[in-house]
Design an enzyme around this catalytic site. Structure first.
Site, mmCIF file in Angstrom:
data_model
loop_
_atom_site.group_PDB
_atom_site.id
_atom_site.type_symbol
_atom_site.label_atom_id
_atom_site.label_comp_id
_atom_site.label_asym_id
_atom_site.label_seq_id
_atom_site.Cartn_x
_atom_site.Cartn_y
_atom_site.Cartn_z
ATOM 1 N N ARG B 82 0.854 -1.193 0.000
ATOM 2 C CA ARG B 82 0.000 0.000 0.000
ATOM 3 C C ARG B 82 0.884 1.235 0.000
ATOM 4 N NH1 ARG B 82 -4.140 -0.492 4.585
ATOM 5 N NH2 ARG B 82 -5.135 -2.043 3.257
ATOM 6 N N ARG B 151 -3.032 5.968 10.023
ATOM 7 C CA ARG B 151 -2.978 5.609 8.598
ATOM 8 C C ARG B 151 -2.990 6.859 7.718
ATOM 9 N NH1 ARG B 151 -4.994 0.454 7.868
ATOM 10 N NH2 ARG B 151 -4.368 -0.899 9.590
ATOM 11 N N LYS B 218 -5.311 0.090 14.481
ATOM 12 C CA LYS B 218 -5.137 1.182 13.527
ATOM 13 C C LYS B 218 -5.881 2.441 13.977
ATOM 14 C CE LYS B 218 -8.805 -0.945 10.774
ATOM 15 N NZ LYS B 218 -9.024 -1.737 9.544
ATOM 16 N N LYS B 220 -7.486 6.186 12.303
ATOM 17 C CA LYS B 220 -7.766 6.827 11.020
ATOM 18 C C LYS B 220 -8.217 8.277 11.191
ATOM 19 C CE LYS B 220 -8.944 2.477 8.758
ATOM 20 N NZ LYS B 220 -9.999 1.671 8.114
ATOM 21 N N CYS B 439 -14.893 -3.406 -1.951
ATOM 22 C CA CYS B 439 -13.516 -3.659 -1.499
ATOM 23 C C CYS B 439 -12.871 -4.688 -2.421
ATOM 24 C CB CYS B 439 -13.511 -4.154 -0.057
ATOM 25 S SG CYS B 439 -14.149 -5.832 0.094
ATOM 26 N N CYS B 445 -7.438 -10.933 -0.891
ATOM 27 C CA CYS B 445 -7.592 -10.581 0.520
ATOM 28 C C CYS B 445 -7.840 -11.825 1.365
ATOM 29 C CB CYS B 445 -8.737 -9.597 0.699
ATOM 30 S SG CYS B 445 -8.997 -9.186 2.427
ATOM 31 N N CYS B 484 -16.171 -8.999 3.680
ATOM 32 C CA CYS B 484 -16.137 -9.393 5.093
ATOM 33 C C CYS B 484 -16.607 -8.195 5.902
ATOM 34 C CB CYS B 484 -14.724 -9.811 5.505
ATOM 35 S SG CYS B 484 -13.648 -8.418 5.911
ATOM 36 N N CYS B 488 -13.831 -2.217 4.667
ATOM 37 C CA CYS B 488 -12.954 -1.379 3.848
ATOM 38 C C CYS B 488 -13.722 -0.432 2.918
ATOM 39 C CB CYS B 488 -11.998 -2.237 3.029
ATOM 40 S SG CYS B 488 -10.725 -2.995 4.052
#
Lengths: 617, 574
Positions: B82, B151, B218, B220, B439, B445, B484, B488
């Protein structure tokens, strides 16, 4: 002292050899005496050089074996050399036959034979195959070199005979046998019976050679009674003691599993076959090979039948016993149609008056070679319009389809009643037609699980794990050459062998061509495999091969050699095995400080001690 | 700070990942050695956890997993890389670099993400170092693109009010730089920087903000410029809403505690929308962000990773506790929030002229995938544009692409290229498709339970005829799909959403707010395509018939009683 040659001296070849043998053995005093003697003779005009005393002296004792009375049992020495073990099996047969006749037979592979005993040999039988481009097989190399060196003793009058195994589709057909035959004669040996050169279908000519050798020895020595011994026939030649199934009576084995080991996107296709031996009593050890009798591609058979204007339903013989079958069946299962040989072309030319074909046969050696190497029977039929040859005559000149040998990739201990092989599919295009490896494409396309294959075990005593489970082993096997090492590690895992092991593997791409990858990973994790180095030649700009990885690790590799590691090499002979060999030489020089000659001797010693074993093709 | 201090709020034993981070010596682990291991294309799980902080994680081609297992080959391991750029703004040279390395090392495609980053898929272990080196040579980075750190900072790529965008974008860049990890591990491992000796002794210097175990999860940050809520500001842990007064940037409203992820079958996990707690000036924003991050660092749950996001820290302790803790750490108080208004969270396509006189073209990129297909050479077209373009490229939060800051002179040339390659502003697509987002999911993935990127276009093709029939082709409806429940594509904020449960099976959600201000609600569970279409059809026709003037689809489904309104994530499962 300068070695004499025909080109740098006034002597002929025989004289040169005699002098070269004699001169290095002389003391200074002898040399001075001799030069005076010869100089004096020349001055006095004596004819001493006309009847060479040296040759006469060597000649005298050599005549004795034939003339001595047959008091004690006569001794015969049988030496064999072969890559696959065929000569070893034949040697056992001839041994048994001669023992039955009352001979004392000493049989051994050439590599086990001590060359200084050659002088004492009474009768010598040589059984040897030819490898690659006319080369001796691995276990014949050192004896071959000894015999062709100036150290070879004079064998005046010694009875000998040579059985040569080979393949007429190779340029140097039976070359090693021819070399031995010629050299033994040069050394003064007396040919017992003429050399017999066998093509791939060797059973009958080999049986004939054994019988004539036995008769000739009996006659020569008066020992035993040839009549009492049961003559060897092609059928009895290779019967196995453990199983009723053999090369001449293959077992119809069921395919249990047939997997392509190459991942999507690979240029290659490599088949992993798991084959059932249940009910066959066939046994093998890691290092042995599986023989598979293939069938020809049905499309090629049909094209050939069509090109010849036949129907395929014609009845034709399939052996010398008078058994017959349809032409199509015969071409599918009994005769070789994908390989051309010079004898085949000669026999074809004899069947049909064809100017162009005669011209080809009369052409230079290279031209004929080039034609043969790139074509199959259908090409021959089409190129020379052979339509019109009577079908039975045509079939009569074809060779029997030979079995294909594959290094076994499994251990009976780990996979009871099974044998696994690893086969790379050969497909290529030539002259506008797709060509197939006979057996490999059959295995890839027409051998799904449940189908049957005629198989037998070809023992290979020259490629065996060390007796001592603690002995370290170094395995070098790129591509399908890795197959026997899967067998080795399976075996060592089952037996709990503690010796270190190191595998060098390579192919084109890591992602798709890493044969048996997850099995090596597991063995590495479990410690069954101690080290593994890989070389993938198409994954980077530099083409790296196994030998490069060996060089990178030269210090450790030399250390392993010093610790007595056995080195195994399996796979392509022409490039890989050759490069690996010279890399080992380099490592010995670089890390061990040996001279090139010492390194070569080290390698020969390793070979003799069975610490350098190769299964190359 | 001491480790005791870190542990004090949560006495439960730490999760494995916490131990891995702690032992890693600031994200080094054994990566140098395991990247070299020639027998496998994978790295051990511990190193993979650390690898995320370097902007990459290991995946495998799941389409091939069973097949390769039978072939005695390990899974087709590969790495997703990424590449982040604050606010999604890159130069044409950087675009060309991404294009080049995707061909050279990746699978030949580029994926634009919902956080305005690039993703390369299919990078082999042996190529990681060269790939990351080339990324850095073009002054982009993969550092902290994944992992338990802040992120990529998102920022509205607003092409209209150029000066405001430029100012907010500057703050996004500064925020991003301020919250970057300080460990030199990244530079040592990938860029051959000389190794720092014995770094254990210098915790504070190593990571003054994060400390040796980084964040529990994470974090954001997104910055919105009303009336566009394209960054889905309420989905962010920390959302900043630009307040423009008298044509200048007065500051930001602060939203905290948003987040999308949840776990199927675990009602203790839920998506949440952020709460606006006040206003700060631009100059205060870095201090605010740093203190917010440190609160999450100190109080976030380090024992259960799926309960470790900032939203749970706030929900568990209450917003008042947070404001109090924040004020204490800042030493100043937020001002009351100021009025703002969002209209939508989608993109506006086509050419627009910014207030600085430069032109901007927003292109529709289906699910953010840049690739060449038979008859649609999107990747080649963009490459040709990048070769002549002198402005910038802006990745939108909806996985689309803005060819930004085009001078009047260049506009003609770029228009020609757009036409030559048939690049599209989506005008001939249904409004539903233009507002769709999926996503990546299968095959790369590792988390995906169902298809997403490869399936949503097909599903849309089956919904579109219904819309056509109902006369709703031009009706903007936000539809999102994920493979899932990790979220995302921010599905919990869509008017219609599908979250994968199993191959071919999805949970269907309705009722999200058109401007991204409200969560949706489960409508049907674990249904396949036939039932999806059967369920949607009557609602669509009902909507076409009975909607009020200007009423959005999500609002309608609540008013018509298909689903209950969800005011807070804590009632998402209620």
């Amino acid at each position: 002292m300068l070695e004499l040659q025909v080109t740098n001296s006034p002597f002929n070849q025989e004289q040169v050899e005699l002098l070269n043998r004699l001169l290095p053995t002389l003391t200074d005093a002898q040399r001075i005496w001799l030069s005076g003697y010869i100089a004096a003779a020349a001055v006095t005009g004596s004819a001493v050089l006309g009847t060479p005393p040296i040759a006469a002296a060597v000649n005298a004792p050599a005549a004795s074996p034939a003339s001595t009375a047959p008091a004690a049992p006569k001794e015969v020495t049988v030496l064999y050399g072969s890559q696959t073990g065929n000569c070893g099996s034949l040697a056992k047969k001839v041994t048994k036959r001669l023992q039955d006749q009352g001979f004392e037979v000493k049989v051994s592979s050439m590599s086990d034979f001590k060359p200084n005993g050659l002088k004492k040999v009474e009768n010598l039988l040589i059984l040897v195959s030819t490898h690659g481009e006319g080369d001796p097989p691995d276990n014949a190399i050192s004896f071959y070199e000894f015999l062709h060196s100036k150290r070879a003793p004079q064998l005046e009058g010694m009875p000998f005979s040579v059985l040569a195994l080979g393949d007429t589709s190779y340029e140097f057909f039976c070359q090693t046998g021819k070399d031995f035959d010629k050299r033994l004669e040069e050394l003064g040996g007396k040919r017992l019976v003429p050399r017999v050169d066998c093509d791939v279908d060797f059973d009958e000519p080999a049986a004939e050679w054994i019988n004539s050798v036995a008769s000739a020895l009996a006659e020569l020595t008066g020992a035993g009674a040839a009549a009492q011994a049961v003559p060897v026939t092609a059928d009895t030649l290779l019967e196995s003691t453990e199983s009723e199934y053999s090369r001449t009576n293959p077992f119809q084995a069921e395919v249990l599993e047939n997997i392509n080991l190459n991942g999507r996107g690979s240029d290659r296709e490599t088949r992993h076959l798991e084959i059932s031996l249940e009910g066959s009593n066939l046994e093998y050890e890691p290092g042995d090979s599986l023989g598979i009798y293939p069938e020809n591609h049905p499309r090629l058979v049909d094209e050939l039948i069509e090109a010849m204007g036949w129907s395929g339903e014609e009845s034709v013989p399939v052996n010398k016993n008078g058994d017959e079958t349809t032409l199509r069946e015969a071409l599918l299962h009994h005769y070789e149609i994908t390989v051309l040989t010079k004898p085949l072309l000669e026999k074809t030319a004899a069947l049909i008056s064809n100017g162009a074909l005669n011209e080809l046969l009369a052409s230079g050696h290279d031209e004929l070679r080039a034609y043969i190497e790139e074509r199959d029977l259908l090409d021959l039929v089409q190129d020379y319009s052979l339509k019109g040859i009577p079908v039975r005559e045509f079939v009569a000149i074809l060779r029997k389809i030979p079995a294909r040998l594959y290094s076994i990739a499994s251990s009976l201990k780990a996979s009871p009643d099974e044998v696994h092989v690893t086969v790379r599919t050969v497909r290529y295009e030539n002259r506008g037609r797709e060509r197939y490896g006979v057996c490999s494409v059959q295995l890839a396309e027409r051998s799904e699980s449940g189908s049957a294959l005629p198989v037998y075990i070809q023992h290979n005593p020259n490629f065996k794990l060390p007796q001592n489970p603690d002995t370290p082993i170094i395995m070098i096997g790129p591509g399908t050459g890795v197959a026997p090492f899967r067998a080795f590690l399976s075996e060592r895992e089952e037996t709990g062998a503690e010796g270190k092991s190191w595998l060098f593997y390579g192919d084109q791409h890591f992602a798709t061509d890493f044969l048996y990858q997850i099995e090596w990973q597991r063995w590495l994790k479990d410690g069954v495999l101690s080290r593994m180095d890989v070389a993938f030649s198409r994954d980077s700009d530099q083409k790296v091969y196994v030998q490069h990885r060996m060089l990178e690790k030269s210090r450790e590799l030399y250390q392993w050699l010093q610790e007595g590691a056995v080195v195994y090499v399996c796979g392509d002979e022409k490039r890989m095995a050759h490069d690996v060999h010279s890399t080992l030489m380099t490592i010995l020089q670089q890390e061990g400080g040996l001279s090139p000659e010492e390194a070569a001797e080290y390698m020969i010693r390793m070979q003799q001690e069975k610490r350098y074993q190769r299964d190359v093709y | 700070m001491s480790e005791n201090n870190l542990m004090s709020p949560n006495s439960a034993p730490h999760s494995d990942v916490e131990d891995i981070k702690r032992r890693s010596n600031y994200l080094r682990g054994s990566l140098v050695e395991t990247l070299k291991d020639p027998i496998t294309g994978s790295i051990p799980e511990d190193d993979n956890r650390l690898m995320k902080h370097h902007g990459s994680y290991m995946q495998d081609d799941r389409d091939l997993r069973n097949e390769r297992q039978k072939q005695k080959l390990e899974p087709a391991y590969q790495f997703m890389l990424r590449v982040r750029a604050s606010g999604g703004v890159v130069t044409p040279q950087q675009w060309l670099m991404m294009d080049r390395i995707s061909q050279k090392y990746g699978n030949g495609t580029i994926r634009l993400t919902t956080r305005q980053s690039f993703q390369l898929h299919g990078v082999l272990k042996w190529n990681l170092k060269n790939t990351i080196r080339e990324v850095n040579e073009s002054l982009l980075s993969t550092l902290a693109a994944c992992g338990d750190v802040n992120r990529n900072v998102m920022c509205n790529p607003n092409p209209y009010e150029s000066e405001i965008h430029s100012e907010v974008y500057d703050w996004a860049t500064k925020l991003s730089a301020h919250l970057d990890p300080r460990s030199r591990a990244y530079y040592e491992i990938w860029l051959d920087e000389e190794k720092v000796v014995d770094s254990h002794d210098h915790d504070v210097e190593q990571e003054p903000i994060y400390g040796p175990v980084y964040l529990p999860r994470k974090f954001k940050i997104g910055m919105a410029i009303p009336p566009s809520n394209d960054v889905d500001v309420f989905s962010q842990d920390l959302g900043l809403i630009a307040i423009v007064e008298d044509g200048r940037l007065a500051g930001f409203n602060v939203s905290v505690g948003g987040g999308m992820g949840m776990t199927h079958g675990d009602p203790a996990t839920y998506p949440q929308v952020g709460q606006v707690i006040g206003f700060c000036t631009p100059e205060q924003v870095i201090d605010l962000a740093e203190k917010t991050v440190t609160i999450q660092r100190d109080y976030g749950d380090r024992s259960v990773r799926k309960h470790a996001r900032f939203k749970y820290t706030i929900d568990d302790r209450g917003i008042d506790w947070f404001i109090q803790e924040l004020t204490a750490r800042l030493g100043w108080e937020l001002e009351p929030a100021r009025p703002f208004h969002f209209e939508s969270n989608g993109d506006r396509y086509g050419w627009v002229k910014g207030s600085n006189g430069k032109w901007h073209l927003t292109l529709f990129i289906q699910n953010g995938r840049i690739k060449d297909e038979e008859g649609y050479e999107l990747m080649t077209g963009l490459r040709e544009i990048a070769k002549v373009h002198t402005g910038d490229f802006r990745l939108t939060p909806n996985q689309n692409l803005v060819i930004g800051s085009v001078s009047s002179q260049k506009k003609k040339k770029i228009t020609e290229l757009v036409q030559q390659y048939g690049l599209t502003d989506g005008i001939h697509y249904s409004a539903l498709r233009r507002n769709s987002m999926a996503c990546v999911a299968l095959p790369t993935c590792g988390l995906a339970m169902a298809e997403s990127e490869r399936y949503l276009p097909t599903l849309l093709g089956k919904i579109e005829p219904m819309l056509e029939e109902a006369g709703l082709r031009e009706e903007e409806i936000v539809i999102r799909m994920t493979g899932c429940p990790n979220g995302c594509a921010r599905p919990a904020l869509a008017e219609i959403a599908f979250i994968g449960k199993a191959p071919g099976k999805y949970n269907m959600y309705l009722g999200g707010g058109f401007a991204g201000e409200r969560l949706n609600k489960l409508y049907k569970e674990n249904i396949g395509e036939a039932e999806i279409l059967d369920s949607l059809k009557p609602i669509i026709f009902h909507y076409a018939k009975e909607r009020r003037d200007g009423e959005h689809f999500g609002d309608f489904t609540i008013r018509a009683g298909y689903v209950k309104e969800v005011r807070s994530g804590q009632f998402f499962h209620a």
